[in-house]
Design a protein around this motif. Structure first.
Motif, mmCIF file in Angstrom:
data_model
loop_
_atom_site.group_PDB
_atom_site.id
_atom_site.type_symbol
_atom_site.label_atom_id
_atom_site.label_comp_id
_atom_site.label_asym_id
_atom_site.label_seq_id
_atom_site.Cartn_x
_atom_site.Cartn_y
_atom_site.Cartn_z
ATOM 1 N N ARG A 195 -9.042 -9.335 -2.274
ATOM 2 C CA ARG A 195 -8.204 -8.147 -2.383
ATOM 3 C C ARG A 195 -9.050 -6.889 -2.620
ATOM 4 O O ARG A 195 -8.714 -5.817 -2.126
ATOM 5 N N TYR A 246 0.979 4.753 0.752
ATOM 6 C CA TYR A 246 0.259 5.825 1.420
ATOM 7 C C TYR A 246 0.882 7.178 1.084
ATOM 8 O O TYR A 246 2.101 7.328 1.081
ATOM 9 N N ARG A 287 -8.909 7.776 10.244
ATOM 10 C CA ARG A 287 -9.150 6.357 9.958
ATOM 11 C C ARG A 287 -10.381 6.172 9.060
ATOM 12 O O ARG A 287 -11.316 5.445 9.373
ATOM 13 N N THR A 347 -12.388 4.848 5.816
ATOM 14 C CA THR A 347 -12.437 3.901 4.710
ATOM 15 C C THR A 347 -12.789 4.686 3.447
ATOM 16 O O THR A 347 -13.236 5.834 3.534
ATOM 17 N N HIS A 407 -8.556 6.439 -1.575
ATOM 18 C CA HIS A 407 -9.178 7.407 -0.665
ATOM 19 C C HIS A 407 -9.297 8.774 -1.333
ATOM 20 O O HIS A 407 -10.333 9.442 -1.228
ATOM 21 N N TYR A 414 -4.217 6.099 7.028
ATOM 22 C CA TYR A 414 -3.239 5.946 8.105
ATOM 23 C C TYR A 414 -3.052 7.297 8.786
ATOM 24 O O TYR A 414 -2.004 7.923 8.719
ATOM 25 N N HIS A 451 0.849 -1.184 0.000
ATOM 26 C CA HIS A 451 0.000 0.000 0.000
ATOM 27 C C HIS A 451 0.884 1.232 0.000
ATOM 28 O O HIS A 451 1.688 1.424 0.912
ATOM 29 N N GLU A 478 -10.461 -6.083 0.712
ATOM 30 C CA GLU A 478 -9.419 -5.471 1.539
ATOM 31 C C GLU A 478 -9.226 -4.005 1.160
ATOM 32 O O GLU A 478 -9.081 -3.141 2.027
ATOM 33 N N MET A 479 -9.255 -3.734 -0.136
ATOM 34 C CA MET A 479 -9.039 -2.364 -0.599
ATOM 35 C C MET A 479 -10.198 -1.444 -0.203
ATOM 36 O O MET A 479 -9.978 -0.321 0.252
ATOM 37 N N GLU A 495 -12.095 -1.691 2.243
ATOM 38 C CA GLU A 495 -12.205 -1.558 3.696
ATOM 39 C C GLU A 495 -10.949 -0.963 4.328
ATOM 40 O O GLU A 495 -10.918 -0.724 5.539
ATOM 41 N N THR A 496 -9.920 -0.715 3.517
ATOM 42 C CA THR A 496 -8.682 -0.186 4.089
ATOM 43 C C THR A 496 -8.905 1.230 4.600
ATOM 44 O O THR A 496 -9.680 2.005 4.029
ATOM 45 N N THR A 497 -8.250 1.563 5.689
ATOM 46 C CA THR A 497 -8.458 2.872 6.310
ATOM 47 C C THR A 497 -7.249 3.768 6.097
ATOM 48 O O THR A 497 -6.132 3.294 5.884
#
Length: 447
Positions: free
Chosen positions: A61, A5, A75, A77, A13, A71, A3, A64-65, A67-69
């Motif tokens: 996957r 970021y 936080r 999603t 995001h 950083y 990931h 997962e993407m 639902e990823t938060t």
């Protein structure tokens, strides 16, 4: 999968926040195994089981993407980022790929909470019509935030409710708000806000007043709800009226409520009369016209309710000047609507009250204003003046003589000769006849 970021956020995001739904689609479509290209080339050589396994891996996957938060402190999603950005297309895109509408951010805020805090009433209503509306629990969330002790939450929810109770949205939202007992909860929040001297929230108080005003305009039947709470009248009387907005909203709502005799009784018991007297005494000549008119409209309704209340008004000693004297002083502004409101109040104050009739008749400044108003260019001011003169002299011999001595009959006769409106002429004739009292000689002379 690594990931990458950027300041705590992934590209998904950023894309979600900016409503780049096609970019979100592309990001999700490109998620595959590291050797995805090889797999695509050998697609025909894989067994069904291998294909299913690859598909499950791909879906995992994607999940997962979505639902990823982020950083960071928030936080978020992707779907929460889209909610912050009012990105409806992206929200639906993410949901179609399995994003959970029950996601919460770092402060345990839901999509509904975020929409409320962002003051996004359109998005909130959009959610309320969506298939997943029940999962968002929008309306309970809104009311819980409104009654929250957290200032930011209650203020934000209050501003949303201001909009939802306005004409633009009320038809859509009313059934939900009614079922959640909005009137009772607004009164409850108003009382708590007024009582919270340590952390007074002016914005929340303003919102409560706007909500109540909006609701009174669409459903006057909420007055009984107001009467069921003994603390409500006290809160209205004691609330700070430090801004023109608060004063105006206060006077508009109280004027509405005073169409109900039970509301009048509640307000009088909480010393509303003294409160209005103090408000009128603060820089009298510079009180905004609308507020001054409403104050006297309220006092007129109170005076009409009971003779005892007429006496309370006249004897109220919260300031050096009586309320009647304050009203007469305001007549010096020669404002059309203000004159009509003050004269209406005086008529109610004198209704079937000989003592007040005589007090008014003996006030040379008032009589001068009334006689002067007979020459006004506004017919409604003339009519109001005539009606007030009639109220002062009706069945009161002393006030009749006082007015006759001040040339009242002559002024009325002059106006009668000029008047063309039938209703005004009738009012003048009735007033002239009232001036004659029961004395035959005066009746004959007037005839």
């Amino acid at each position: 999968m690594a990931h990458e970021y950027n300041e705590g956020r992934l590209p998904i995001h950023e894309a979600a926040f900016r409503n780049y739904d096609t970019v979100v689609e592309r990001i999700l479509a490109n998620l595959c195994s590291k050797d995805g290209n090889k797999n695509n080339e050998n697609e025909d050589h894989r067994s069904q089981e291998e294909k299913e396994r690859a598909n499950l891996l791909h879906q995992a996957r994607i999940q997962e993407m979505v639902e990823t938060t982020t950083y960071d402190y928030f936080r978020l999603t992707p779907i929460l980022a889209a909610t912050v950005g009012n990105a409806r297309r992206t929200i639906e895109c993410l949901i179609s790929h399995g994003a959970k509408v029950t996601s919460r951010d770092g402060e345990n805020r839901s999509m509904a909470s975020i929409a409320i805090l962002k003051q996004n009433v359109e998005l909130l209503l959009y959610f309320s019509q969506a298939p997943y509306a029940n999962e968002l629990d929008i309306w309970n969330t809104l009311m819980n935030m409104f009654t929250s002790k957290i200032s930011d939450e209650s203020s934000a929810a209050g501003r949303i409710l201001e909009q939802l109770t306005a004409p633009k949205y009320i038809k859509i939202a009313w059934s939900y708000l009614y079922n959640l007992r909005l009137v009772e909860k607004t009164i409850q929040v108003l009382i708590q806000t007024v009582n919270n001297n340590a952390n007074f929230n002016e914005q929340l108080l303003t919102s409560c007043l706007i909500i109540l005003y909006n609701l009174l305009c669409i459903d006057p039947n909420i007055r009984p709800t107001f009467n069921q709470n003994d603390e409500a009248a006290r809160a209205f009387v004691q609330m700070p009226k430090t801004t023109d907005t608060l004063s105006l909203l206060f006077s508009q709502i109280v004027c509405h409520l005073c169409d109900d005799i039970r509301c009048i009784q509640s307000f009088v018991n909480q010393n509303l009369i003294s409160n209005l007297q103090i408000l009128l005494d603060q820089d009298t000549m510079n009180i905004p016209k609308t507020e001054a008119c409403l104050y006297f409209d309220i006092l007129g309704k109170i005076a009409r309710c009971k003779t005892d209340y007429q006496i309370l008004i006249q004897k109220s000693s919260a300031t050096e000047r009586t309320i009647l004297e304050q009203g007469i002083h305001l007549l010096d502004r020669y404002d059309r609507q203000l004159t009509i409101s003050v004269l209406h109040f005086i008529r109610e104050l004198c209704l079937q009250n000989d003592q007040h009739q005589q007090i008014c008749a003996d006030n040379r400044l008032l009589i001068a204003h009334l006689l002067n108003a007979l020459n006004s260019s506004f017919r409604d001011v003339q009519r109001s003046s005539v009606d007030t003169l009639q109220m002062i002299v009706t069945h009161n011999t002393a006030s009749q003589l006082t007015l006759l001595q001040q040339g009242g009959a002559e002024q009325l006769l002059i106006l009668l000769n000029k008047a063309t409106l039938p209703r005004l002429r009738v009012s003048i004739i009735c007033t002239l006849w009232s001036l004659t009292g029961n004395e035959r000689s005066r009746k004959q002379s007037m005839a």
